[in-house]
Scaffold this active site. Structure first.
Site, short mmCIF file in Angstrom:
data_model
loop_
_atom_site.label_atom_id
_atom_site.label_comp_id
_atom_site.label_asym_id
_atom_site.label_seq_id
_atom_site.Cartn_x
_atom_site.Cartn_y
_atom_site.Cartn_z
N GLY A 80 120.99 27.41 70.81
CA GLY A 80 120.24 28.75 70.65
C GLY A 80 119.39 28.75 69.80
N ARG A 119 114.53 18.02 62.51
CA ARG A 119 115.76 17.22 62.21
C ARG A 119 115.57 15.77 63.21
NH1 ARG A 119 121.45 19.69 63.06
NH2 ARG A 119 121.03 20.00 65.12
N ASP A 169 131.68 21.36 68.96
CA ASP A 169 130.36 21.34 69.22
C ASP A 169 129.48 20.84 68.06
OD1 ASP A 169 131.15 24.00 68.52
OD2 ASP A 169 129.14 24.27 68.05
#
Length: 488
Positions: free
Chosen positions: A92, A176, A252
């Site tokens: 998202g 990341r 998740d």
């Protein structure tokens, strides 16, 4: 070492069928600037620190400029959040730019976190705030320095752009790195939408890239799940040994590679409290510190269900049944190292449990105790006053110390040698919440020096750093019970 422009990007994940991801252009932050960069993570991409000081670095890592080979995608996945299945989640506020193949032969996916809305934003703005971004940045690199598998944090890009959460904050992007960002929930999404062909395709993609020793084996899917079980057990054993609480162990947020993934309301233990809850949104204590092994197994059972089209049910059950003994053995091995024990003995668990019970009773500082235990004097007349002082009921420690002294003598332990071993496994420095909060407050005022300073200290957690002694102190009264939420 390479320059930024010499990096060769590709995005194999984007070449999977369109059901796996959506192409999205990053939405760069206004007036983006570099907050902090990890020199160790830079080297994973064959970059020197000087590259991060170039304006082009912020342009690329902030999403304003795409290099050749970058194909930004938001990936789809689902997951069980606090035990409830959510059928469609996905990235998202994250975008996978692609991967870099470095000189060491490693592949590192580069992902932007906070780079704007995607089709999976669920009415959100797709942004991250400086507060949560600094926390993940610091903890990712700190966990790596502790030897715990984790995603890596390359840098933080900040901005004065307003982002609205419980209050108005400023936006930031975390860059990341990981060999893969595939989650348990990625498999769950395709299994629960009855796209079994895509379950198989995802499994083959993962095997080819991350488990090549299984490629072509008739039982490769069974062995893949068994390896995921083992990696997860090892990861959680390492968390428990170092006193790390993840806070949001939704499926998740579980990495197929056994990496620590998605740092939200995490926390390292200060006082030893087995039921420590680091996420103030976790009202039931589902993800309390002492429940993490049980939740890891529960999450693995969800993954097993998602793999039923590939793996026989009895094989899945057998792999799940291996989790508890595997975890127990790995955790006990870690704890023996923390106690400086070289040999495995039948009464080890009893010795460990007796110690932890006394630590819980006195709310003994977890990190400080194990670091100090390396200086335990095993001679019969020694009182070990510094250790006794860490217990509100020192008589409890003295009773345990007698057992410990006998155990050390039984294996011929030499204090000086044991001290050296224990200093290598018991960190002096961990990312306590109050340390992170101090760095965040300064960063929010435009002073990023404490972020850099704290990252540097945490990059050497087992070393004595005389000038950094205050970072090993227990939390002050204001920092003892800081509440951390999922808001980011």
């Amino acid at each position: 070492m390479a320059s930024l422009e010499q990096l060769t990007f590709s995005n194999p994940y984007a070449s999977l069928p369109p059901e796996f991801s959506v192409r999205v252009r990053p939405a760069p932050l206004a007036e983006a600037r570099l907050v902090s960069v990890s020199p160790e993570a830079l080297r994973l991409l064959d970059l020197e620190e000087a590259e991060a000081q170039r304006p082009e670095f912020v342009e690329v890592m902030g999403g304003a400029r795409l290099l050749p080979g970058m194909e930004p995608v938001a990936t789809v996945y689902s997951g069980h959040q606090f035990g409830v299945y959510v059928p469609r989640l996905g990235d998202g506020r994250a975008l996978l730019l692609g991967e870099v193949h470095n000189a060491a032969g490693e592949r590192w996916e580069v992902q932007l976190k906070g780079s704007g809305p995607t089709p999976f934003s669920r009415m959100g703005d797709g942004r991250a705030v400086l507060r949560s971004t600094v926390r993940e940045y610091l903890c990712s690199e700190a966990m790596h320095a502790l030897g715990i598998p984790t995603t890596r944090a390359l840098c933080v890009i900040g901005s004065p752009e307003a982002v609205y959460r419980e209050e108005v904050e400023t936006g930031a992007i975390l860059v990341r790195l990981a060999p893969s960002h595939v989650r348990f929930g990625t498999f769950e999404y395709f299994a629960h939408t009855e796209q079994t062909g895509h379950v198989a395709l995802l499994a083959e993609h993962v095997i080819a890239r991350h488990f090549p020793h299984l490629a072509g084996a008739p039982d490769r899917h069974t062995r893949l799940f068994s390896e995921v079980v083992e990696r997860t057990a090892r990861l959680v054993a390492q968390w428990q040994a170092v006193g790390f609480a993840h806070g949001v162990m939704n499926t998740d947020n579980m990495s197929l590679l056994g990496l620590t993934l998605d740092y939200g309301p995490f926390g390292f233990l200060d006082d030893f409290e087995p039921g420590f809850i680091c996420n103030h949104s976790d009202h039931s204590g589902r993800y309390a510190f002492d429940k993490q092994p049980r939740i890891a197994l529960w999450n693995l059972s969800c993954l097993a269900q998602a793999l039923l089209s590939l793996v026989p049910e009895d094989a899945l059950r057998a792999a799940l049944e291996s989790f508890a003994p595997t975890y127990s053995a790995l955790w006990q091995a870690r704890m023996r190292e923390k106690l400086g024990l070289r040999e495995e003995r039948e009464d080890d668990r009893g010795l460990l449990e007796a110690l932890l019970a006394r630590m819980a009773e006195s709310r003994t500082d977890y990190t400080r105790f194990f670091r100090a235990l390396g200086h335990f004097d095993s001679s019969p007349q020694a009182r070990n006053e510094p250790l006794r002082a860490l217990f509100s009921r020192p008589e409890g420690f003295e009773a345990w110390a007698s057992l410990y002294r006998t155990r050390l003598a039984a294996e011929g332990s030499v204090d000086a040698e044991r001290h050296e071993r224990m200093a290598r496994v018991n960190p002096k420095y961990v990312l306590r919440n109050y340390l992170a909060q101090t760095a965040i407050l300064r960063a929010q005022q435009g002073d990023f020096s404490e972020v850099d300073r704290l990252r540097a200290v945490l990059s050497r957690p087992f070393e004595e750093q005389p000038r950094s002694e205050p970072y090993a102190a227990p939390p002050p009264s204001w920092g003892r019970h800081l509440e951390v939420s999922c808001s980011s």
